[in-house]
Structures are given as C-alpha cells and as structure tokens.
Design a protein around this motif. Structure first.
Motif, PDB file in Angstrom:
ATOM      1  N   ALA A   1      40.563  34.978  40.117  1.00 58.50           N
ATOM      2  CA  ALA A   1      41.697  35.379  39.469  1.00 58.50           C
ATOM      3  C   ALA A   1      42.099  34.238  38.500  1.00 58.50           C
ATOM      4  CB  ALA A   1      42.773  35.500  40.314  1.00 58.50           C
ATOM      5  N   PRO A   2      42.755  34.455  37.202  1.00 59.68           N
ATOM      6  CA  PRO A   2      43.358  33.220  36.585  1.00 59.68           C
ATOM      7  C   PRO A   2      44.542  32.553  37.179  1.00 59.68           C
ATOM      8  CG  PRO A   2      44.290  35.448  35.832  1.00 59.68           C
ATOM      9  CD  PRO A   2      43.247  35.660  36.790  1.00 59.68           C
ATOM     10  N   LEU A   3      44.588  31.291  36.723  1.00 62.04           N
ATOM     11  CA  LEU A   3      45.512  30.259  37.351  1.00 62.04           C
ATOM     12  C   LEU A   3      47.079  30.582  37.139  1.00 62.04           C
ATOM     13  CD1 LEU A   3      43.789  26.713  36.820  1.00 62.04           C
ATOM     14  CD2 LEU A   3      43.865  28.207  38.896  1.00 62.04           C
ATOM     15  N   TRP A   4      47.111  31.317  36.073  1.00 60.15           N
ATOM     16  CA  TRP A   4      48.508  31.755  35.787  1.00 60.15           C
ATOM     17  C   TRP A   4      48.932  32.842  36.867  1.00 60.15           C
ATOM     18  CZ3 TRP A   4      49.145  36.923  35.568  1.00 60.15           C
ATOM     19  CH2 TRP A   4      48.247  37.791  35.118  1.00 60.15           C
ATOM     20  N   LEU A   5      48.096  33.614  37.244  1.00 53.84           N
ATOM     21  CA  LEU A   5      48.583  34.420  38.363  1.00 53.84           C
ATOM     22  C   LEU A   5      48.976  33.594  39.775  1.00 53.84           C
ATOM     23  CD1 LEU A   5      46.705  37.878  39.396  1.00 53.84           C
ATOM     24  CD2 LEU A   5      47.675  36.626  41.070  1.00 53.84           C
ATOM     25  N   TYR A   6      48.147  32.792  40.161  1.00 56.02           N
ATOM     26  CA  TYR A   6      48.426  32.148  41.279  1.00 56.02           C
ATOM     27  C   TYR A   6      49.725  31.187  41.146  1.00 56.02           C
ATOM     28  CZ  TYR A   6      43.655  32.902  42.720  1.00 56.02           C
ATOM     29  OH  TYR A   6      42.225  33.533  43.086  1.00 56.02           O
ATOM     30  N   GLU A   7      49.823  30.697  39.840  1.00 57.81           N
ATOM     31  CA  GLU A   7      51.337  29.861  39.593  1.00 57.81           C
ATOM     32  C   GLU A   7      52.293  30.749  39.855  1.00 57.81           C
ATOM     33  OE1 GLU A   7      51.893  26.569  38.983  1.00 57.81           O
ATOM     34  OE2 GLU A   7      49.925  26.435  39.926  1.00 57.81           O
ATOM     35  N   LYS A   8      52.274  31.954  39.242  1.00 54.62           N
ATOM     36  CA  LYS A   8      53.408  32.888  39.398  1.00 54.62           C
ATOM     37  C   LYS A   8      53.567  33.597  40.765  1.00 54.62           C
ATOM     38  CE  LYS A   8      55.589  37.073  37.311  1.00 54.62           C
ATOM     39  NZ  LYS A   8      55.498  38.284  36.127  1.00 54.62           N
ATOM     40  N   HIS A   9      52.397  33.595  41.353  1.00 50.64           N
ATOM     41  CA  HIS A   9      52.600  34.372  42.691  1.00 50.64           C
ATOM     42  C   HIS A   9      51.923  33.757  43.810  1.00 50.64           C
ATOM     43  CE1 HIS A   9      54.489  37.955  41.394  1.00 50.64           C
ATOM     44  NE2 HIS A   9      53.451  38.282  40.268  1.00 50.64           N
ATOM     45  N   PRO A  10      52.205  32.363  44.085  1.00 51.08           N
ATOM     46  CA  PRO A  10      51.467  31.594  45.289  1.00 51.08           C
ATOM     47  C   PRO A  10      51.373  32.388  46.610  1.00 51.08           C
ATOM     48  CG  PRO A  10      53.737  30.795  44.963  1.00 51.08           C
ATOM     49  CD  PRO A  10      53.542  31.758  43.836  1.00 51.08           C
ATOM     50  N   GLU A  11      52.193  33.453  46.815  1.00 50.34           N
ATOM     51  CA  GLU A  11      52.078  34.379  47.953  1.00 50.34           C
ATOM     52  C   GLU A  11      50.924  35.029  48.023  1.00 50.34           C
ATOM     53  OE1 GLU A  11      54.510  37.260  45.225  1.00 50.34           O
ATOM     54  OE2 GLU A  11      53.806  34.951  45.340  1.00 50.34           O
ATOM     55  N   VAL A  12      49.940  35.180  47.110  1.00 48.54           N
ATOM     56  CA  VAL A  12      48.746  35.772  47.200  1.00 48.54           C
ATOM     57  C   VAL A  12      47.509  34.780  47.919  1.00 48.54           C
ATOM     58  CG1 VAL A  12      49.230  37.072  45.198  1.00 48.54           C
ATOM     59  CG2 VAL A  12      47.588  35.219  44.989  1.00 48.54           C
TER      60      VAL A  12
ATOM     61  N   TRP B   1      42.298  34.431  47.262  1.00 46.79           N
ATOM     62  CA  TRP B   1      43.427  35.257  47.336  1.00 46.79           C
ATOM     63  C   TRP B   1      42.911  36.046  48.791  1.00 46.79           C
ATOM     64  CZ3 TRP B   1      40.366  39.715  47.665  1.00 46.79           C
ATOM     65  CH2 TRP B   1      39.206  39.867  46.987  1.00 46.79           C
ATOM     66  N   ARG B   2      44.424  36.741  48.935  1.00 42.38           N
ATOM     67  CA  ARG B   2      44.198  37.657  50.292  1.00 42.38           C
ATOM     68  C   ARG B   2      43.875  39.127  50.052  1.00 42.38           C
ATOM     69  NH1 ARG B   2      50.463  36.238  52.193  1.00 42.38           N
ATOM     70  NH2 ARG B   2      50.020  33.883  52.076  1.00 42.38           N
ATOM     71  N   PRO B   3      42.825  39.584  50.640  1.00 43.97           N
ATOM     72  CA  PRO B   3      42.772  41.123  50.526  1.00 43.97           C
ATOM     73  C   PRO B   3      43.730  41.737  51.050  1.00 43.97           C
ATOM     74  CG  PRO B   3      41.324  40.031  52.173  1.00 43.97           C
ATOM     75  CD  PRO B   3      41.774  39.001  51.645  1.00 43.97           C
ATOM     76  N   THR B   4      44.485  41.385  52.025  1.00 47.66           N
ATOM     77  CA  THR B   4      45.668  42.173  52.331  1.00 47.66           C
ATOM     78  C   THR B   4      46.901  41.902  51.407  1.00 47.66           C
ATOM     79  OG1 THR B   4      46.290  40.391  53.753  1.00 47.66           O
ATOM     80  CG2 THR B   4      44.822  42.315  54.729  1.00 47.66           C
ATOM     81  N   SER B   5      46.812  41.484  50.440  1.00 44.13           N
ATOM     82  CA  SER B   5      48.087  41.222  49.533  1.00 44.13           C
ATOM     83  C   SER B   5      48.527  42.392  48.541  1.00 44.13           C
ATOM     84  CB  SER B   5      48.099  39.674  48.607  1.00 44.13           C
ATOM     85  OG  SER B   5      48.885  39.716  47.658  1.00 44.13           O
ATOM     86  N   PRO B   6      49.583  43.048  48.825  1.00 50.78           N
ATOM     87  CA  PRO B   6      49.901  44.200  47.935  1.00 50.78           C
ATOM     88  C   PRO B   6      50.193  43.529  46.427  1.00 50.78           C
ATOM     89  CG  PRO B   6      51.686  43.621  49.158  1.00 50.78           C
ATOM     90  CD  PRO B   6      50.807  42.696  49.912  1.00 50.78           C
TER      91      PRO B   6
END
Length: 717
Positions: free
Chosen positions: A120-131, A149-154
């Motif tokens: 995934a792109p880094l902007w996604l991790y920065e916005k949603h560290p909960e994944v 990333w978590r396969p169980t993350s909605p």
C-alpha cells in the motif's frame, strides 16, 4: 542405460476436479487457463514480473524490443504499483499503465494484471496506522516493506477493494489483459497478526467452527492449566505470554488455520470485486511452495483459483534438482495434475538468502525445463529488468545489470526458443503421468510439527516428505506428492511421513484403502493424535495402531546428550536418529523386518525391539517405520520393499536420471534430466528428440547427457 518407466498408466477423460478445501461445503472453481495473444491463444507462457514504473519511460520501448527478441509472450504487471495508480487518496493515474499495456499488447505480449494491493502507499499508512499488523509481543509492524497491513482490517479492505473495482472498470474490455493476478504472495509479511482486529475475527471464526463454547473447550482441552472459557468473547489469540511459556497446542493449531483462512477470505474479496465487473478472465495468486516453506493451506486455497500458480526459488547444492522436483510435485498435487503456472523463479542468484549462489553450467535453462517436466505450462521469472535500486536490486533478472550483451540474457533468449519448440510440439495442455506412489502432505501436520510441546522440537512433516521423495529418486523410481484431502485411491502405495495429527475421517480413508488392497507406509511420528491435538490412547501409533499392527509405549528421543548414544543401530544395517519408538508388541498378522541391535541399543534398552514391521490388513499391507532413518536407509527401504520386482537391478541406472512423462490422449513427451554432475548415457530413447540441451548423440541411437542437461522426446501413441 535404458530408463525404466515406473509411472502408472495414462490419460483418462477428465471429470470435474474434486474439491480439496477443508470445509464440508468446499466447492472447486472450474479450471481456466489464461490465453496468450497468439493466433489460437495457446502456447507455453514465458516472461516475468515487469516493473516499468521503476524506470524512465524512454526505457520502455527497449524493454519491449528485448522481450520480443527473447520470445517473451506474457508479463505480470503492476504488482507493487498502488502508489503510482493512486498517488494520493483523491487522485488516480491510469495513463502510464494504459501506455505500457498498449505497447506490450501491440508486440504480442499478454498482460497478467495485478490487483496492486500487495504494498500500500505510505499516505494510507500515515492516515490509517490502525491497519498495521501487530507482532506476537505487541510490537507494530511498521510500513516501508510489503504487506504491512492486516487482512482483518475493515479500513484496509475498503481501500483495497476500491482499487480493485477501479482497475476492473478501467481494464475490463482491454484485449491485452488476459488474466488477473491477485495481490502477491499472500502472507509473506502478514501471515500472523495479533491485533484487536484479528482477535475479533478469530473469535468469530471459532464460533463458526465449533458452534458452542463447550465444543471449543473440549477441542482445546481447556481443563488443563485453568484455561476454560465461558463464551467466545473470552477466546484469546496465542500472544506472547512470557519467555518460558507454552501455548495451548489446540489453540495454536486453530490460530494457524484461521490465519490461512482469513488471508484466503481477503483474496476472495479482491477476486470477487474484480469478477463482478470483469467476469471473463481467469484469476490466480502466486503460492509460495518450496521445501523450506509452505505457509498456507494451499490445498484449500487451490479450490478458489482458476489456475494454480507458484513461486519457486532453487536450493543450491547437491539437491538443487531434487528439491525443485519435490516442490513442483506438491504444486501439481494442488493443481490435481492439471497444468500450473510458474509465476516466479530466478535466472540466477537472489539477494535474500544467507548464501546467494548463482546458477551456472546451464542451470537457468535446465531448471525452467524441469518445471515444464513437472507440469508447468508457464515459465516466468522475477523479474524482467534487474532493478537499479531498492531492496531487490541484487536479485537476478532476465535482463541483468550487464544488459543485452550478457550470458544471462543470451540464455534467456535460448530458453525462449526452446519453449516455442515445445509449444509447437503440443506440450502445452498435456498432463504429468501419475506415478505409482503418493507421499501424502497436509498443512495441519506441517503446522503441528512446529509445536513446541512435542516429544521433539526437531520434527518437520514437510522435510520428511522431502526426504522420502529423495529416497524414491535414489531408488530409481519417482513418487508424487499428494495432498491428504486429495483422491489417492488409485495409487499402489501411499507414504505417511510424520503425519502426527490425523482425523478419524482421514484414518478411515487409510483403513479402507489398505483393506481394498493398497499399501501404506506409516512413519514413526504418524497418527499420534487427532485433529484437535488429543492423543490417541492405548499405545502408539494410536490413530492407526490397528493398521500398523504394532503397539509402542514410549518414544526414545535421541540427540547430543553427554554420556548417551545419539544414534541406534538396526539389524538391517540402518541407523536410527532423533526418534525411536519403544514397540512392546506386534499383531499376529505382523512380521518384524528389523530390530534395534548393538551396544547403543543395549544402552537405551532397545536391543531386540522391533523397528521395521510389515502387517497384513485386509487385502493390503502396512509397513511401520518406527524410527527416523537417514536418506540412504530410506532409499534402501524403498528398494527392498516398495519399488517392485527387479528394482534392485535397474536402480543404479535409473537413479542417475529424473524421468517424467507428460501426455495427452495421443502423444507422450518424455523428459530426462541428470541428477548429478557426471555424464549419463541413455542407450536408447523413444520417439523423436525435440530438445537436446547439453546432450550429444552417441551414434548408437542413444544420447550422452552432460551435467544439467535436458533431453525431451515426443512419441505418438
């Protein structure tokens, strides 16, 4: 030498493949193979991962030119390109991808288009560290590599499926996109996740599996160590519990099953999102099967792909070819002997092993043709152009750093010509002829042998499968590696190495097979417990004690203990390592083939104790191997008891060659590959020679095969 065909008979009309899934409602998708951009869509696929977004666009035309020169006809595209396709949350860019797909297609190169969700792109991790996944000890798996990333993350699923749908909408009618490549090597960096998302889904998974909390308590044996749970809301993940802790083995096994299932569900969600929009093209994802890894229940996964794909990276040294063949045989088992797709392997060295050996002496071509010999109809590499930067810049590629004027690229072109020859001869679509012996493999058994509460922590089901496979080759015959849940009823012999946990259903299948005239080899650590890690009472091997015709009371674990012998001799001349069962009685229907003997056996109070036993059971027979034997002893056992009449006379010759047959209803293709470094002479070969790589005719109708040679012939039936 004349090679003896030890395989079973031939092609029968195909019926629908039987599901290999672990659930009672398992359904297998119909087999669909991706078309090439040839006149009839057929041919052996040849190419690799292509990452044009790593290079300036003015390089692309040269890439296409050199692909055409090499005979490349397919590439996997956009595997790690999410950040190029979606540079920010609100912007999308398909233009560059459109341009390269058009260049490839116009050159006759088909595209296996990825869902691009592996990184995934880094902007996604920065916005949603909960994944981000969580390690067993609570540490966060940070972004910056693959699959963080978590396969169980909605939350992550929402972003990933949005990308899948947009790709499907954009390319659903593109004639150059002929297949969909979902994600990449699921579980490479997120096989185990201990996050709260994972905990929530694990509890749901357990409730679906067991139905009632009482059933879970019984299965997990929670009466031990005060582990009783009152509701599914109290179910825990096997997180870190201290340096000297021991995880409940039933819980651990279910967590392994859950991890495979939840990643498969993520794959299916991606696949279904694309298929709802673009239903006409086949779907796959690349498995990771080699004898040092097989992290998923790939038998179960194989039901949900349209064609089985695998990534295989060679094992350097003496067992290079043998390990490749063993791994490929299991992949063919997952594919139920239909053609399968080699999605990745290497032209030479990788960069991620402790010792990164290069290929030499024609191994690039030999390995590729060996994969074809074992059933692959696609030969693809990681990757097309060797990266200039990044973590894999020293991973070999089809076009190396040295460029077009290089030995690797010249060999890539040579291989392309050979694959065209095989395509023209009709190899594509043929199937590997079944052997007479099936060595059984099961993911549950592999996971369970990693358990840290067994009598020995050195058990390894997959490695024991491998050692038996090598032993059959050493005896001059070839076995197949077959999933436990597959249909092995037509084989003459089945081998069950270190299948420590078996369900009663699986044991009943074995009983019925032997009762009807089959032959089974039961390994020293097979059948000790059921599928929930409950030991079978009454003596070992409890689950199959009646079939084996023996009763053992203890395990004698061997190893480097000061003052104690670390091996035990057998009356047959073999040596037992690691594990020797203390057999105290044998059935009246059984015959003892070898006992422990010698000073070391006396020291362990094993002198005269049965080690190898044959038992009559119904119309068939069982061989019980009550100890861990080395490769030579296993080969002697195969030659002595399993290889059939005359095996001893032909073994020395046949053992020098890996021989497989691929066939259709009308044609046979024989593949001959020397296993060692020495020349091998074939006195005669059937049919017409279509490939003679590193081979020379000897003037008498035969051929001399040099090191890493491949000889392929075609015979009309």
């Amino acid at each position: 030498m004349t090679v003896t065909d030890t395989s079973a008979s031939t092609v029968t009309e195909r019926t629908a493949d039987k599901p290999l899934g672990h659930g009672p409602d398992a359904v297998r998708r119909p087999f669909r193979w991706p078309a090439l951009l040839t006149d009839n869509g057929r041919g052996i696929a040849y190419g690799g991962d292509y990452n044009p977004d790593q290079w300036p666009e003015d390089v692309w035309d040269d890439d296409v030119r050199l692909m055409v020169k090499a005979g490349v006809n397919t590439v996997a595209l956009a595997i790690f390109s999410w950040d190029r396709i979606q540079p920010t949350e609100d912007t999308w860019d398909f233009d560059w991808l459109d341009r390269i797909i058009d260049k490839l297609g116009r050159a006759g190169i088909a595209v296996d288009l990825a869902s691009a969700t592996a990184a995934a792109p880094l902007w996604l991790y920065e916005k949603h560290p909960e994944v981000l996944p969580i390690e067993r000890n609570g540490d966060v798996v940070n972004a910056g590599s693959r699959q963080s990333w978590r396969p169980t993350s909605p939350v992550f699923r929402e972003y990933a499926l949005d990308l899948c749908r947009r790709l499907a909408e954009h390319y659903k009618d593109n004639p150059y996109v002929t297949a969909w490549h979902m994600n990449n090597e699921y579980g490479w960096n997120n096989r185990h996740d201990y996050s709260d998302d994972s905990l929530r889904e694990f509890r749901r998974w357990c409730e679906r599996k067991y139905g009632t909390i009482d059933a879970l308590n019984e299965a997990w044996g929670t009466a031990f160590w005060s582990q009783h749970v009152n509701s599914f809301d109290e179910v825990l993940l096997p997180r870190h519990m201290g340096g000297d802790s021991m995880v409940n083995p039933g819980q651990m096994l279910d967590y392994e099953r859950f991890g495979s299932d939840c990643l498969k569900e993520f794959y299916k969600a991606e696949r279904d999102a694309i298929e709802a929009i673009c239903p006409g093209k086949p779907f796959t994802t690349n498995f990771m099967v080699s004898t040092d890894q097989c992290c998923m229940d790939y038998a179960d996964w194989s039901d949900d792909v349209d064609f089985v794909s695998n990534d295989h990276y060679f094992t350097a040294g003496r067992d290079h070819l043998d390990e490749l063949a063993c791994s490929d045989s299991l992949v063919s088992g997952f594919a139920q002997r239909r053609p399968w797709y080699l999605m990745e392997h290497s032209t030479s060295a990788v960069q991620w092993k402790p010792l990164n050996s290069r290929k030499r002496h024609g191994q690039l071509v030999r390995d590729a043709l060996a994969h074809v010999a074992l059933g692959s109809d696609a030969i693809c590499f990681f990757q097309w152009r060797q990266s200039r930067s990044g973590a894999e810049c020293f991973h070999s590629a089809m076009l190396p750093h040295a460029g077009e004027d290089s030995a690797v690229y010249r060999e890539v072109c040579e291989l392309g010509g050979m694959l065209r020859t095989l395509s023209d001869a009709g190899v594509q679509g043929s199937e590997v002829r079944r052997s007479r012996t099936a060595i059984l493999f099961d993911a549950d058994c592999e996971w369970m042998t990693r358990c840290e509460t067994l009598p020995s922590m050195k058990l390894n089901h997959w490695h024991d499968v491998r050692d038996w496979y090598y032993a059959f080759l050493d005896a001059g015959v070839r076995a197949d590696v077959v999933p436990l849940r597959a249909d092995w009823s037509e084989y003459d012999t089945i081998v069950m190495p270190t299948m420590i946990n078996l369900s009663e259903f699986a044991c009943d299948r074995v009983r019925g097979y032997v009762r009807d005239g089959g032959r089974v080899v039961i390994g020293y650590a097979t059948g000790l417990m059921d599928e929930t890690f409950h030991t079978a009472l009454g003596g070992y091997p409890g689950m199959l004690r009646d079939v084996a015709g023996v009763r053992a009371e203890e395990f004698n674990i061997l190893g480097p203990v000061d003052g104690d012998p670390d091996t035990v001799g057998l009356s047959s001349g073999a040596i037992a390592r690691l594990w020797a069962n203390v057999v105290t009685s044998v059935a009246d229907s059984a015959a003892v083939l070898a006992t422990y003997e010698g000073a070391d056996a006396e020291e362990w109070e094993l002198d005269g104790v049965p080690a190898l036993v044959r038992n009559a059971y119904g119309d068939g027979e069982a061989y019980y191997v009550g100890c861990d034997l080395d490769r030579k002893a296993l080969g002697d056992f195969v030659r002595g008891y399993l290889a059939g009449a005359g095996a001893a006379e032909v073994a020395a010759a046949d053992a020098a060659i890996l021989h497989t047959v691929r066939e259709t209803a009308n044609v046979c293709f024989d593949f001959y590959l020397p296993r060692g470094k020495e020349d091998v002479t074939l006195e005669s070969v059937p049919g017409d020679v279509i490939i003679a790589h590193r081979c020379e005719p000897n003037g008498n109708g035969g051929y001399t095969l040099h090191r890493n040679a491949t000889l392929i012939t075609r015979t009309t039936k």
